[in-house]
Design a protein around this motif. Sequence first.
Motif, PDB file in Angstrom:
ATOM      1  N   TYR A 208       0.806  -1.212   0.000  1.00  0.00           N
ATOM      2  CA  TYR A 208       0.000   0.000   0.000  1.00  0.00           C
ATOM      3  C   TYR A 208       0.847   1.273   0.000  1.00  0.00           C
ATOM      4  O   TYR A 208       0.327   2.373   0.142  1.00  0.00           O
ATOM      5  N   LYS A 209       2.162   1.119  -0.116  1.00  0.00           N
ATOM      6  CA  LYS A 209       3.050   2.279  -0.009  1.00  0.00           C
ATOM      7  C   LYS A 209       3.594   2.752  -1.351  1.00  0.00           C
ATOM      8  O   LYS A 209       4.563   3.487  -1.413  1.00  0.00           O
ATOM      9  N   SER A 210       2.982   2.294  -2.427  1.00  0.00           N
ATOM     10  CA  SER A 210       3.388   2.791  -3.744  1.00  0.00           C
ATOM     11  C   SER A 210       2.126   3.052  -4.551  1.00  0.00           C
ATOM     12  O   SER A 210       1.316   2.169  -4.746  1.00  0.00           O
ATOM     13  N   GLY A 211       1.953   4.279  -4.994  1.00  0.00           N
ATOM     14  CA  GLY A 211       0.779   4.618  -5.773  1.00  0.00           C
ATOM     15  C   GLY A 211      -0.364   5.127  -4.920  1.00  0.00           C
ATOM     16  O   GLY A 211      -0.297   5.153  -3.689  1.00  0.00           O
ATOM     17  N   VAL A 223      -8.923   0.027   6.538  1.00  0.00           N
ATOM     18  CA  VAL A 223      -8.863  -0.757   5.305  1.00  0.00           C
ATOM     19  C   VAL A 223      -8.193   0.089   4.230  1.00  0.00           C
ATOM     20  O   VAL A 223      -8.568   1.244   4.008  1.00  0.00           O
ATOM     21  N   PHE A 224      -7.194  -0.489   3.569  1.00  0.00           N
ATOM     22  CA  PHE A 224      -6.434   0.211   2.533  1.00  0.00           C
ATOM     23  C   PHE A 224      -6.877  -0.294   1.170  1.00  0.00           C
ATOM     24  O   PHE A 224      -6.956  -1.497   0.944  1.00  0.00           O
ATOM     25  N   ASN A 225      -7.117   0.645   0.253  1.00  0.00           N
ATOM     26  CA  ASN A 225      -7.601   0.296  -1.078  1.00  0.00           C
ATOM     27  C   ASN A 225      -6.761   1.007  -2.131  1.00  0.00           C
ATOM     28  O   ASN A 225      -6.717   2.237  -2.171  1.00  0.00           O
ATOM     29  N   THR A 226      -6.094   0.249  -2.965  1.00  0.00           N
ATOM     30  CA  THR A 226      -5.262   0.844  -4.020  1.00  0.00           C
ATOM     31  C   THR A 226      -5.937   0.744  -5.387  1.00  0.00           C
ATOM     32  O   THR A 226      -5.365   1.168  -6.385  1.00  0.00           O
ATOM     33  N   ASP A 227      -7.153   0.215  -5.429  1.00  0.00           N
ATOM     34  CA  ASP A 227      -7.842   0.022  -6.712  1.00  0.00           C
ATOM     35  C   ASP A 227      -8.862   1.111  -7.004  1.00  0.00           C
ATOM     36  O   ASP A 227      -9.637   0.999  -7.955  1.00  0.00           O
TER      37      ASP A 227
END
Length: 230
Positions: A208-211, A223-227
Amino acid sequence: MSKIIDLKGSILSLTVLNLFSDQIDDTKQAIAAKIGQAPDFFVGIPIVLEPQIELKDPTFLALLVEYLTQQQMIPIGIRTEDESIKEQAEYAGLAIFPKEKPKAARASKPKAAAEEAGLKTAMMVNGAVRSGQQIYAKDRDLIVMGPINPGAEVVADGHVHVFGKVMGKVFAGSSGDTSARIFAKQLNPELVCIAGMYQLSEDIDEAYKSGFVEICLQDGKLVFNTDILA
């Protein structure tokens, strides 16, 4: 005669320390490890204890309160329905809070309050937030156009949007709004927190630490969401 005091109810966002072990030495070691990740964050922070297990040792709470105080934290109360734990809490000088209400019911209150307050313009920061700076967006969102450097801290009662890299501390929903979210172009923070529920950098998956990433609160967890932009 002018008013001397005014006593009124208030809703505050407090840090809850969940207890999953009844072994005081193990608990102390776990707390020490957590403090070691961000020592400054825990200084003077009010703590509410919430045991998830039975505390058979009648001295457990008293010893834990003593230890937390030594670490410069401020244990103020406990959340439990267990009568034996309540007795320990009274002896340890802790206030007793009722168990947490269902999430859905609690989440509806901030929305109603927001509707009554009406639309408020977000606070905008044009540039970086430097180390040692603290920015607070009261009753509204916060937009930061640059990075949040290590040692900096941004706080908002609403959402926090960061169009730079987050390397400091970010607090969203600081007045208790569990629907608040954090949006960041890139994330490598010292700490992120929504409505009192926080997570330190070491506990955040490297994925979760890129983008771009969105952080929200679901079922009492971040909750972490990269989408979100996919």
